[in-house]
Design a protein around this motif. Structure first.
Motif, PDB file in Angstrom:
ATOM      1  N   ARG A  80      -0.993   0.334  -8.862  1.00  0.00           N
ATOM      2  CA  ARG A  80      -2.272   0.971  -8.525  1.00  0.00           C
ATOM      3  C   ARG A  80      -3.355  -0.072  -8.264  1.00  0.00           C
ATOM      4  O   ARG A  80      -4.144   0.060  -7.320  1.00  0.00           O
ATOM      5  CB  ARG A  80      -2.702   1.902  -9.668  1.00  0.00           C
ATOM      6  CG  ARG A  80      -1.968   3.224  -9.651  1.00  0.00           C
ATOM      7  CD  ARG A  80      -2.210   4.018 -10.916  1.00  0.00           C
ATOM      8  NE  ARG A  80      -1.887   5.423 -10.725  1.00  0.00           N
ATOM      9  CZ  ARG A  80      -1.702   6.280 -11.717  1.00  0.00           C
ATOM     10  NH1 ARG A  80      -1.813   5.880 -12.979  1.00  0.00           N
ATOM     11  NH2 ARG A  80      -1.418   7.547 -11.459  1.00  0.00           N
ATOM     12  N   ASP A 109       0.684   5.718  -1.432  1.00  0.00           N
ATOM     13  CA  ASP A 109      -0.677   5.179  -1.366  1.00  0.00           C
ATOM     14  C   ASP A 109      -1.548   6.067  -0.472  1.00  0.00           C
ATOM     15  O   ASP A 109      -1.069   7.015   0.153  1.00  0.00           O
ATOM     16  CB  ASP A 109      -0.656   3.711  -0.879  1.00  0.00           C
ATOM     17  CG  ASP A 109      -0.204   3.572   0.575  1.00  0.00           C
ATOM     18  OD1 ASP A 109      -0.755   4.260   1.464  1.00  0.00           O
ATOM     19  OD2 ASP A 109       0.723   2.771   0.843  1.00  0.00           O
ATOM     20  N   ASP A 110      -2.852   5.730  -0.427  1.00  0.00           N
ATOM     21  CA  ASP A 110      -3.813   6.552   0.324  1.00  0.00           C
ATOM     22  C   ASP A 110      -4.391   5.795   1.523  1.00  0.00           C
ATOM     23  O   ASP A 110      -5.509   6.060   1.945  1.00  0.00           O
ATOM     24  CB  ASP A 110      -4.939   7.026  -0.612  1.00  0.00           C
ATOM     25  CG  ASP A 110      -5.697   5.858  -1.261  1.00  0.00           C
ATOM     26  OD1 ASP A 110      -5.254   4.688  -1.129  1.00  0.00           O
ATOM     27  OD2 ASP A 110      -6.745   6.114  -1.884  1.00  0.00           O
ATOM     28  N   HIS A 128       1.600  11.300  -4.775  1.00  0.00           N
ATOM     29  CA  HIS A 128       0.368  10.501  -4.694  1.00  0.00           C
ATOM     30  C   HIS A 128       0.230   9.625  -5.936  1.00  0.00           C
ATOM     31  O   HIS A 128       0.105  10.144  -7.042  1.00  0.00           O
ATOM     32  CB  HIS A 128      -0.851  11.435  -4.664  1.00  0.00           C
ATOM     33  CG  HIS A 128      -0.853  12.404  -3.527  1.00  0.00           C
ATOM     34  ND1 HIS A 128      -1.506  12.176  -2.340  1.00  0.00           N
ATOM     35  CD2 HIS A 128      -0.265  13.631  -3.396  1.00  0.00           C
ATOM     36  CE1 HIS A 128      -1.333  13.209  -1.525  1.00  0.00           C
ATOM     37  NE2 HIS A 128      -0.578  14.106  -2.138  1.00  0.00           N
ATOM     38  N   THR A 130      -2.335   8.071  -6.490  1.00  0.00           N
ATOM     39  CA  THR A 130      -3.779   8.193  -6.751  1.00  0.00           C
ATOM     40  C   THR A 130      -4.086   9.217  -7.843  1.00  0.00           C
ATOM     41  O   THR A 130      -5.223   9.326  -8.270  1.00  0.00           O
ATOM     42  CB  THR A 130      -4.490   8.658  -5.467  1.00  0.00           C
ATOM     43  OG1 THR A 130      -3.783   9.816  -4.976  1.00  0.00           O
ATOM     44  CG2 THR A 130      -4.497   7.592  -4.405  1.00  0.00           C
ATOM     45  N   HIS A 131      -3.081   9.998  -8.240  1.00  0.00           N
ATOM     46  CA  HIS A 131      -3.294  11.062  -9.227  1.00  0.00           C
ATOM     47  C   HIS A 131      -2.304  10.936 -10.391  1.00  0.00           C
ATOM     48  O   HIS A 131      -1.203  10.413 -10.225  1.00  0.00           O
ATOM     49  CB  HIS A 131      -3.096  12.447  -8.588  1.00  0.00           C
ATOM     50  CG  HIS A 131      -4.217  12.836  -7.672  1.00  0.00           C
ATOM     51  ND1 HIS A 131      -4.478  12.195  -6.473  1.00  0.00           N
ATOM     52  CD2 HIS A 131      -5.161  13.810  -7.786  1.00  0.00           C
ATOM     53  CE1 HIS A 131      -5.527  12.747  -5.901  1.00  0.00           C
ATOM     54  NE2 HIS A 131      -5.961  13.735  -6.668  1.00  0.00           N
ATOM     55  N   LYS A 143      -7.352  13.012 -10.462  1.00  0.00           N
ATOM     56  CA  LYS A 143      -7.446  11.771  -9.694  1.00  0.00           C
ATOM     57  C   LYS A 143      -7.747  10.621 -10.660  1.00  0.00           C
ATOM     58  O   LYS A 143      -8.503  10.813 -11.614  1.00  0.00           O
ATOM     59  CB  LYS A 143      -8.576  11.901  -8.673  1.00  0.00           C
ATOM     60  CG  LYS A 143      -8.564  10.841  -7.594  1.00  0.00           C
ATOM     61  CD  LYS A 143      -9.488  11.255  -6.462  1.00  0.00           C
ATOM     62  CE  LYS A 143      -9.701  10.201  -5.399  1.00  0.00           C
ATOM     63  NZ  LYS A 143      -8.605   9.365  -5.020  1.00  0.00           N
ATOM     64  N   LEU A 146      -7.993   3.880  -9.194  1.00  0.00           N
ATOM     65  CA  LEU A 146      -6.876   2.951  -8.958  1.00  0.00           C
ATOM     66  C   LEU A 146      -7.175   1.550  -9.498  1.00  0.00           C
ATOM     67  O   LEU A 146      -6.264   0.846  -9.937  1.00  0.00           O
ATOM     68  CB  LEU A 146      -6.563   2.858  -7.463  1.00  0.00           C
ATOM     69  CG  LEU A 146      -5.913   4.075  -6.799  1.00  0.00           C
ATOM     70  CD1 LEU A 146      -5.769   3.835  -5.301  1.00  0.00           C
ATOM     71  CD2 LEU A 146      -4.561   4.389  -7.414  1.00  0.00           C
TER      72      LEU A 146
END
Ligand code: OAD
Length: 248
Positions: A80, A109-110, A128, A130-131, A143, A146
């Motif tokens: 992350r 990843d985002d 995800h 991210t979560h 969420k 990161l």
């Protein structure tokens, strides 16, 4: 002009002509899409590939999490922080500039979203990073930051452990993302297959879906992959170089 450059220009011209005949283009991407942002792939000729350094059964399976949850959370938090420091590369940006192209990705990843893709237009087949979500699936999801991810902790609703909202080996894919991806790949005139070894199923089976209903398959990868045998065209090299030239 050198031979190599003229070959590249010819390949690019053919790939552009192929795309011009297509109304519906879908992109199916993997870890190679984010490689030029400094995020390691899983399987590669590169010695930094994650699964050549770490054991997936220990770090990416429900059994591994049950055996040592802190080890798993610490490993995801290390990833992350790397993603927090990374920025979208030229390939993410070229894809994001084409809002007509549907994004189906195995990446957790985002970076596609940070490059400008609408979140609802990116189907994340493997979840995800991210979560966090409740491991027992009580419904809790949150969420995370990161850059400063939380240590191992319990679900505030049911007290089960929280874990990254990613898909581990042996787990099912998120139903909505999978159904949407299947439909888009079935309807695609062309599937761009970007930076994936095409070795993890069921995701890799999407390539056969497009191919079986007559769609074209255009592969971009730094080397031959599981998608090579299905490719109508294959561009060998970094996607951060090919995609901006192809899609602009
Ligand atoms: P892999 O690591 O298996 O494959 C990455 C591919 O990207 C390789 O074929 C590389 O040759 C290629 N590549 C590397 N750099 C590139 C670049 N700059 N441009 C183009 N291609 C490049 O990654 P995935 O196919 O995404 O699953 O792996 C599938 C799944 O396996 C992942 O989602 C992950 C992993 O275990 C889960 O975490 C559930």
């Amino acid at each position: 002009m050198s031979q190599a450059i003229s070959d590249r220009e010819t390949a690019l011209q053919h790939a552009r002509e192929l795309l011009q005949t297509c109304d519906k283009i879908v992109c199916f991407s993997g870890a190679g899409l984010s490689a030029e942002s400094g995020i390691s792939t899983f399987r590669d000729s590169d010695e930094n590939a994650l699964w050549s350094r770490y054991d997936p059964t220990q770090l990416a399976s429900p059994e591994g999490f049950a055996a040592d949850p802190k080890l798993v959370i610490d490993w995801y938090n290390w990833r992350r922080r790397i993603i927090a420091d990374a920025a979208p590369n030229a390939a993410h940006q070229a894809l994001a500039a084409r809002s007509d192209i549907v994004q189906v990705t195995q990446n957790v990843d985002d970076l596609l979203e940070r490059a400008g893709c609408k979140p609802e237009a990116v189907f994340h087949l493997h979840g995800h990073i991210t979560h966090d979500r409740c491991h027992q699936r009580c419904g809790f999801q949150q969420k995370v930051d990161l850059a400063n991810p939380p240590d191992l902790r319990s679900c505030p609703m049911c007290d089960a452990p929280l874990r990254p909202a990613v898909v581990w080996f042996g787990e099912s894919l998120p139903q909505w993302a999978w159904q949407q991806s299947e439909q888009h790949c079935l309807a695609a005139d062309c599937l761009l297959v970007i930076g994936t070894s095409a070795s993890v199923y069921p995701a890799a089976g999407l390539i056969q879906l497009t191919k079986a209903q007559g769609g074209k398959v255009l592969v971009i990868n730094t080397q031959a992959s599981g998608a090579s045998a299905l490719a109508d065209m294959e561009l060998i090299g970094p996607c951060g170089e090919w995609l901006p030239a192809l899609l602009s």
